[in-house]
Write a protein that holds these residues in place. Structure first.
Motif, PDB file in Angstrom:
ATOM      1  N   LEU B  73       0.778  -1.311  -0.363  1.00  0.00           N
ATOM      2  CA  LEU B  73       0.286  -0.071  -0.017  1.00  0.00           C
ATOM      3  C   LEU B  73       1.076   1.124  -0.062  1.00  0.00           C
ATOM      4  O   LEU B  73       0.816   2.033  -0.711  1.00  0.00           O
ATOM      5  CB  LEU B  73      -1.186  -0.274   1.597  1.00  0.00           C
ATOM      6  CG  LEU B  73      -2.016   1.175   0.968  1.00  0.00           C
ATOM      7  CD1 LEU B  73      -2.835   0.867  -0.162  1.00  0.00           C
ATOM      8  CD2 LEU B  73      -2.378   0.990   2.344  1.00  0.00           C
ATOM      9  N   ASP B  75       3.699   2.000  -1.191  1.00  0.00           N
ATOM     10  CA  ASP B  75       4.368   1.910  -2.628  1.00  0.00           C
ATOM     11  C   ASP B  75       3.932   1.775  -3.681  1.00  0.00           C
ATOM     12  O   ASP B  75       4.287   3.370  -4.223  1.00  0.00           O
ATOM     13  CB  ASP B  75       5.598  -0.038  -3.574  1.00  0.00           C
ATOM     14  CG  ASP B  75       6.549   0.226  -1.890  1.00  0.00           C
ATOM     15  OD1 ASP B  75       6.691   0.249  -1.168  1.00  0.00           O
ATOM     16  OD2 ASP B  75       6.887  -1.162  -1.891  1.00  0.00           O
ATOM     17  N   LYS B  76       2.570   0.944  -3.165  1.00  0.00           N
ATOM     18  CA  LYS B  76       1.476   2.204  -4.329  1.00  0.00           C
ATOM     19  C   LYS B  76       0.925   3.551  -4.183  1.00  0.00           C
ATOM     20  O   LYS B  76       0.857   4.654  -5.180  1.00  0.00           O
ATOM     21  CB  LYS B  76       0.139   1.778  -4.418  1.00  0.00           C
ATOM     22  CG  LYS B  76      -1.110   1.668  -5.656  1.00  0.00           C
ATOM     23  CD  LYS B  76      -1.864   0.661  -5.349  1.00  0.00           C
ATOM     24  CE  LYS B  76      -2.904   1.084  -5.980  1.00  0.00           C
ATOM     25  NZ  LYS B  76      -4.621   0.054  -6.266  1.00  0.00           N
ATOM     26  N   LEU B  79       3.097   5.945  -5.220  1.00  0.00           N
ATOM     27  CA  LEU B  79       3.989   5.809  -6.620  1.00  0.00           C
ATOM     28  C   LEU B  79       2.741   6.780  -7.759  1.00  0.00           C
ATOM     29  O   LEU B  79       2.623   7.770  -8.451  1.00  0.00           O
ATOM     30  CB  LEU B  79       3.696   4.278  -7.622  1.00  0.00           C
ATOM     31  CG  LEU B  79       5.594   3.487  -7.509  1.00  0.00           C
ATOM     32  CD1 LEU B  79       5.063   2.872  -7.952  1.00  0.00           C
ATOM     33  CD2 LEU B  79       6.114   4.463  -9.215  1.00  0.00           C
ATOM     34  N   HIS B  80       1.363   6.488  -6.809  1.00  0.00           N
ATOM     35  CA  HIS B  80       0.049   7.822  -6.844  1.00  0.00           C
ATOM     36  C   HIS B  80       0.507   8.924  -6.646  1.00  0.00           C
ATOM     37  O   HIS B  80       0.358   9.697  -7.579  1.00  0.00           O
ATOM     38  CB  HIS B  80      -0.935   7.072  -5.867  1.00  0.00           C
ATOM     39  CG  HIS B  80      -1.841   6.346  -6.740  1.00  0.00           C
ATOM     40  ND1 HIS B  80      -2.658   5.918  -8.375  1.00  0.00           N
ATOM     41  CD2 HIS B  80      -2.274   4.599  -6.640  1.00  0.00           C
ATOM     42  CE1 HIS B  80      -3.329   5.507  -8.540  1.00  0.00           C
ATOM     43  NE2 HIS B  80      -3.132   4.446  -7.205  1.00  0.00           N
ATOM     44  N   ARG B  82       3.299  10.337  -7.050  1.00  0.00           N
ATOM     45  CA  ARG B  82       4.676  10.553  -7.580  1.00  0.00           C
ATOM     46  C   ARG B  82       4.268  11.199  -8.968  1.00  0.00           C
ATOM     47  O   ARG B  82       4.306  11.995  -9.547  1.00  0.00           O
ATOM     48  CB  ARG B  82       5.903   9.387  -7.646  1.00  0.00           C
ATOM     49  CG  ARG B  82       6.548   9.841  -6.058  1.00  0.00           C
ATOM     50  CD  ARG B  82       7.774   8.740  -6.852  1.00  0.00           C
ATOM     51  NE  ARG B  82       9.169   9.482  -6.911  1.00  0.00           N
ATOM     52  CZ  ARG B  82      10.239   8.375  -7.209  1.00  0.00           C
ATOM     53  NH1 ARG B  82       9.624   7.675  -7.501  1.00  0.00           N
ATOM     54  NH2 ARG B  82      11.182   9.157  -7.973  1.00  0.00           N
ATOM     55  N   ILE B  83       3.663  10.391  -9.165  1.00  0.00           N
ATOM     56  CA  ILE B  83       2.611  10.137 -10.528  1.00  0.00           C
ATOM     57  C   ILE B  83       1.637  11.494 -10.666  1.00  0.00           C
ATOM     58  O   ILE B  83       1.410  11.925 -11.909  1.00  0.00           O
ATOM     59  CB  ILE B  83       2.282   9.113 -11.718  1.00  0.00           C
ATOM     60  CG1 ILE B  83       2.803   8.365 -11.293  1.00  0.00           C
ATOM     61  CG2 ILE B  83       1.204   9.128 -12.602  1.00  0.00           C
ATOM     62  CD1 ILE B  83       2.453   6.505 -11.736  1.00  0.00           C
TER      63      ILE B  83
END
Lengths: 270, 266
Positions: B73, B75-76, B79-80, B82-83
């Motif tokens: 969770l 890591d996701k 990433l969310h 950062r994107i």
């Protein structure tokens, strides 16, 4: 120092006077030497008053410092003591054997892979340049590898104010840009501020005095809004914030950048 | 005469005792209210979290105490985050507490990487309810305001000459000036990110940092006292304090937009 009297009691030297004038309670509260000092001081009124003021000032200062310490340091430290802890982390074997949970974990792993690929794709294999305006340095990348770095000059952060109350700020814009055009042997078309800065009258839009040859070096790369990456005749200023917003490079660096970057290549300025 | 003196003296004592008692009572009240602040903050995050988890999406409580699930969770979420920031085309900062790095990124490209010398995190972020902390870190933090010992844009005013006789060429800028670099970003979610220069070799550097920190404490305490006087629980600001080399701290501050974004990975 302690002597036994006729009745066998212990006698402490220097307390006889206090005992003569008061009860046993007073003997404990006011030992003889303190009483002596206080009564001696009271007789010397000036010294007594000075010492009293010093005591009041000192105790006030200490109180204020203690209060400040309490409010500024102690209370924030106490609030940092966690009071609402959540469940402790563990590996729940029962949960891991649950089919729905397994499916959810697999889906999350897939999502993470997808998002990682997406994020990695932002740094493409295309060439790009990074310009650091704080240190006035540049880094040139090709195929995600650093191929050249060196000094540059960026905006001076000078705010020029004309006598007509018009202002210009000479700063290099920050963010993501793209190479919009490439020119060899560029000619500088001087904008209004170049004349205002030197105390010259502003000529008409296409007046010959606006065109200056050879000052931008051999190449220029446009990044939009009139900003260029170009060469310079002021090489001693490389590594310093001296420009009007453009990015100046040394001749050989400029040639490498010109040959590496294409129209559409990214320019990152921070 | 003696009677009047002793009356004044006993009145002074009564007032002094009453004053000290009142002050002590207020300090105790202030301490109690302040101590309640982190719990209040967590419960507010919890309310936001619960409001997004209703009906069919209701969360299974057990998942959030499972370390493997939380790692994914985390890591996701990062990433969310950062994107989301990469797609703004703006300059943003990512702080990775797991590997002690801070990156300046633009559109997904790390344009500057810094190794943190040290960092400290609020106990709420370190030891608080894991689900709520991950929920808090799952979105980029937006800078609401900042306090800094250096200028964001070191603009110098230059008055244009009236004619060519007044014109003087620009003086070469003095790049040897070394100023202490310490700053604080206050985020819209109430979190504070402190960035301090790690160089504390001279008395001047240590004193500058002490003074900067003291000013922040005074601001915080003033706000807290204001809330407590109004019988409100003061606002708690979970914090992350990072120590970076001066030059890197300066680069980050100057690079980030005034209302920039910060992504945090724990």
């Amino acid at each position: 120092m302690e002597e036994e009297n006729k009745n066998g009691d212990l006698e402490i030297p220097g307390t006889n006077e206090a005992r003569e004038h008061g009860s046993a309670g007073e003997l404990i509260d006011k030992p003889g030497f303190i009483t002596k000092i206080l009564s001696g001081l009271k007789e010397k009124k000036l010294l007594y008053n000075i010492l009293r003021i010093v005591f009041i000032v000192l105790s006030s200062v200490i109180s204020v410092l203690a209060l400040s310490f309490f409010v500024l340091y102690l209370v924030p430290a106490i609030t940092e003591i966690p009071s609402n802890r959540g469940p402790k982390l563990r590996v729940d074997e029962e949960l891991h054997s649950d089919a729905a949970f397994k499916k959810e974990i697999a889906s999350m792993q897939k999502d993470i892979q997808r998002l990682s690929r997406k994020y990695a794709s932002y740094t493409s294999g295309q060439s790009y340049i990074v310009i650091n305006t704080t240190d006035n340095r540049f880094s040139l990348y090709k195929n995600k590898q650093l191929i050249r770095e060196g000094f540059c000059s960026s905006g001076s952060y000078t705010m020029l104010q004309s006598h007509g109350d018009k202002t210009w700020i000479f700063k290099t814009p920050k963010g993501k840009y793209r190479i919009l055009g490439k020119t060899t042997n560029p000619v500088w078309k001087k904008p209004d501020w170049a004349f205002v800065e030197e105390g010259l009258p502003i000529p008409s839009a296409n007046h010959p005095s606006r065109y200056e040859y050879g000052v931008l070096g051999d190449y220029a790369l446009a990044i939009g809004d009139g900003y260029l990456i170009h060469g310079t005749i002021y090489k001693r200023f490389l590594g310093m914030p001296v420009t009007h917003g453009c990015v100046r490079l040394a001749d050989d660096d400029l040639e490498a950048v010109f040959n590496t970057l294409n129209i559409g290549s990214k320019v990152f300025i921070f | 005469m003696e009677n009047a003196d002793s009356r004044t003296s006993s009145l002074t004592r009564i007032f002094l005792f009453a004053g000290i008692s009142l002050l002590a009572a207020f300090l105790l009240f202030y301490l109690t209210m302040s101590a309640m602040a982190p719990a209040r903050k967590l419960s507010r995050i919890g309310e936001d979290f619960s409001s997004g988890q209703t009906g069919e999406n209701a969360t299974d409580e057990r998942k959030f105490s499972d370390s493997a699930y939380l790692r994914l969770l985390r890591d996701k979420s990062f990433l969310h985050s950062r994107i989301a920031m990469a797609e703004t085309d703006s300059i943003y900062l990512t702080i990775n507490l797991a590997d002690s790095t801070a990156n300046i990124e633009i559109s997904g490209v790390a344009v500057h990487k810094v190794k943190m010398e040290n960092f400290r995190v609020s106990k709420m972020l370190r030891k608080g309810d894991e689900r709520l902390v991950y929920f808090l870190l799952s979105e980029p933090f937006n800078i609401e305001k900042d306090w800094s010992s250096i200028k964001k844009e070191p603009v110098m005013l230059k008055i244009a000459p009236k004619d060519t006789s007044e014109y003087k060429p620009d003086i070469i800028p003095d790049t040897s000036l070394v100023e202490p670099v310490n700053y604080i970003f206050q985020m819209t979610n109430g979190t504070k990110v402190y960035v301090y220069q790690s160089e504390r070799d001279t008395f001047g550097e240590r004193f500058a940092q002490f003074r900067f920190d003291l000013n922040d404490r005074i601001r915080e305490s003033r706000d807290a006292l204001g809330s407590v006087v109004a019988f409100r629980v003061p606002e708690y600001h979970p914090h992350i304090k990072i120590y970076l080399p001066r030059a890197d701290a300066k680069r980050i501050y100057r690079a980030l937009p005034r209302y920039g974004q910060v992504g945090i990975y724990r």
